[in-house]
Design an enzyme around this catalytic site. Structure first.
Site: not given
Ligand code: AMP
Length: 522
Positions: A412, A242, A244, A264
């Protein structure tokens, strides 16, 4: 009704207790006798989380109020300095109060409500009103109770019983199943709520947890990987990739006509993002869901803007409406955590994505691909970086959603940044690199001290011929040795690419490069 006096007495006993086991046992014994209505406030007051931290009052505000309360001529001059902490100072101060009638017994609910009321005071004149609320409250507390209310206000309990101990205690009450308690905590994100569940199912195993609407859970976190293809290989090719986005992570709770957004760090963002709320209510295709996504600031043409633009939105309390026009934002979804009453946390990512596609209605997701092979993953990464994005997230198709955990389910891969650094030392190579100086200690100059501070090491990026040349050059600059490390004069400057910075407890600079590779010698 559990009284606050019982909580204060427990806190005092905990503060005298050393072992974690004994702490947990005492908390368990206490909680076993707490009635249903009092559990949540009792746990929050025990943990120093009364009013969920929204009612923080500094010692500097509270102290003068208390001094006035007891009559300032009675305050022993050195009292505040001689106490071990602020709570103890408050307790000692209130012991100087002229004796009057015995303070009433306040319930935990009442004490928490009154602490919460402090948090509601905002705007002009709020300081005076807060001081009056504080004076009224403390006038009704015993010195010991005052100590622990004060500690709640400054949010530092120092009893030794932090969240982990309370979870241990709850495990004791849930028949020893620490794992079930842990899972409940992950999905509920709130110890007080876990306590309520455990006590409600007293003695029986905890039922599987569904998530509660409007109670945010701690987000799943990602580890780093060096490249998209390497990350895909970690999942043996079974991964989604995906974009980022560089914005703010948002957890969206929607139930009927109510939509709330959380950061978050679990703070509520709803008031800063009224336009997102409207879009969600209009476009989402499901009446009750908990979803996750990234909010990004965009320009008139819908292209992403730098993250800083978004911060203007979050800093603003007044005039939000005007900023909505000035800094348009877009929410792009990437996960689904609950639909209706069904928690999706244990569903694999591929299923959660399918469900997300079904419920998202007119709201966009992040761009995503399930790559056929490594080359397709690299191409996706290349396009993301070319579009100016921060990088990509690679997610295992079979990975469940693990709240609060930085696990291997998400990797990531960030765009690399280049810096010039100087080599200050090198390690003697072994194996294939035997005979070479091959692992280079890289340092940056601290502008203030002029010293070279190490920020990372790498042996990547050089060909065999370059290793040989570098070994020769560094050997000529050697100034000392320790074990396998040769220290050199800081003369060789190299260009280094790295993808991430992490906090470092070992380097004095406090930061370390991740995935550094040398691209050339200056
Ligand atoms: P980092 O802050 O570098 O650890 O990266 C994790 C953050 O990236 C998350 O907390 C999200 O805010 C953000 N993010 C952006 N795009 C995505 C995505 N597609 N999936 C998950 N997180 C994302």
């Amino acid at each position: 009704m559990t009284s606050f006096r019982e909580v204060a007495t427990l806190c005092e006993a905990l503060a005298q207790t050393g072992s974690r086991r004994a702490l947990a046992q005492q908390v368990a014994d206490f909680l076993a006798n707490v009635d249903e209505e009092s559990v949540r406030p009792a746990v929050r007051l025990l943990l120093g989380q009364a009013g969920r931290g929204e009612a923080a009052v500094s010692g500097a505000t509270l102290w003068p109020v208390l001094v006035r309360l007891i009559g300032s001529d009675r305050v022993p001059p050195r009292l505040q300095h001689e106490a071990v902490d602020f709570g103890q100072a408050v307790e000692r101060l209130l012991r100087e109060r002229p004796s009057g009638p015995e303070p009433p017994v306040l319930s935990v609910r009442e004490v928490e409500d009154r602490i919460r009321a402090l948090g509601r005071e905002r705007g002009p004149g709020s300081r005076g009103r807060k001081e009056r609320l504080l004076a009224d409250l403390f006038a009704q507390l015993t010195p010991l109770e005052a100590k622990y209310v004060a500690k709640n206000l400054i949010r530092e309990m120092r009893t030794g019983a932090a969240e982990g101990v309370v979870l241990d205690a709850l495990a004791l009450l849930a028949g020893g199943d620490r794992r079930a308690v842990e899972r409940a905590h992950q999905s509920l994100g709130d110890v007080a709520e876990v306590a309520a569940r455990v006590l409600a199912s007293r003695g029986q195993p905890l039922p599987p947890s569904t998530l509660a609407y409007f109670r945010p859970l701690r987000p799943m976190l990602a580890q780093s990987a060096e490249s998209a293809s390497e990350a895909v290989a970690v999942f043996k090719g079974r991964a989604g990739i995906e974009e980022k986005l560089d914005g703010a992570r948002v957890q969206l709770h929607r139930e009927g006509e109510i939509c709330r957004l959380y950061s978050r760090r679990l703070l509520e963002l709803t008031p800063s993002l009224p336009d997102v709320v409207t879009a969600v209510l209009q476009k989402l295709a499901a009446p009750a869901v908990i979803l996750e996504g990234e909010v990004v600031p965009v320009d008139g043409a819908g292209r992403p803007l730098p993250f800083q633009e978004l911060m203007r939105r979050f800093r603003r309390v007044k005039d939000v409406e005007r900023l909505v026009g000035e800094v348009p934002v877009r929410l792009q979804l990437f996960d689904a955590l609950q639909v209706g009453d069904a928690s999706l946390l244990d569903c694999p990512y591929r299923e959660r994505w399918t469900i997300l596609e079904r419920v998202r209605g007119g709201l966009p997701t992040v761009r995503r691909l399930v790559p056929e092979d490594a080359a397709a993953a690299e191409a996706f990464y290349g396009r993301a970086v070319a579009d100016g994005l921060e990088g990509v997230m690679v997610k295992g198709l079979e990975a469940p959603y693990t709240p609060g955990v930085r696990g291997r389910g998400w990797l990531k891969v960030k765009r690399a940044t280049s810096v010039d650094l100087v080599i200050v030392a090198a390690d003697r190579g072994y194996g294939r690199r035997h005979g070479w100086l091959s692992n280079y200690h890289l340092a940056a100059r601290d502008d203030e001290t002029g010293r070279f501070e190490p920020v990372g090491k790498t042996f990547k990026g050089l060909t065999d011929a370059e290793f040989r040349a570098m070994t020769e050059r560094l050997s000529a600059l050697a100034v000392g040795e320790e074990g396998a490390t040769v220290f050199v004069e800081p003369r060789v400057v190299v260009e280094v690419l790295f993808t991430d910075l992490q906090r470092s407890p070992t380097y004095r600079a406090g930061l370390a490069l991740r995935f550094a590779r040398i691209t050339r010698r200056r």
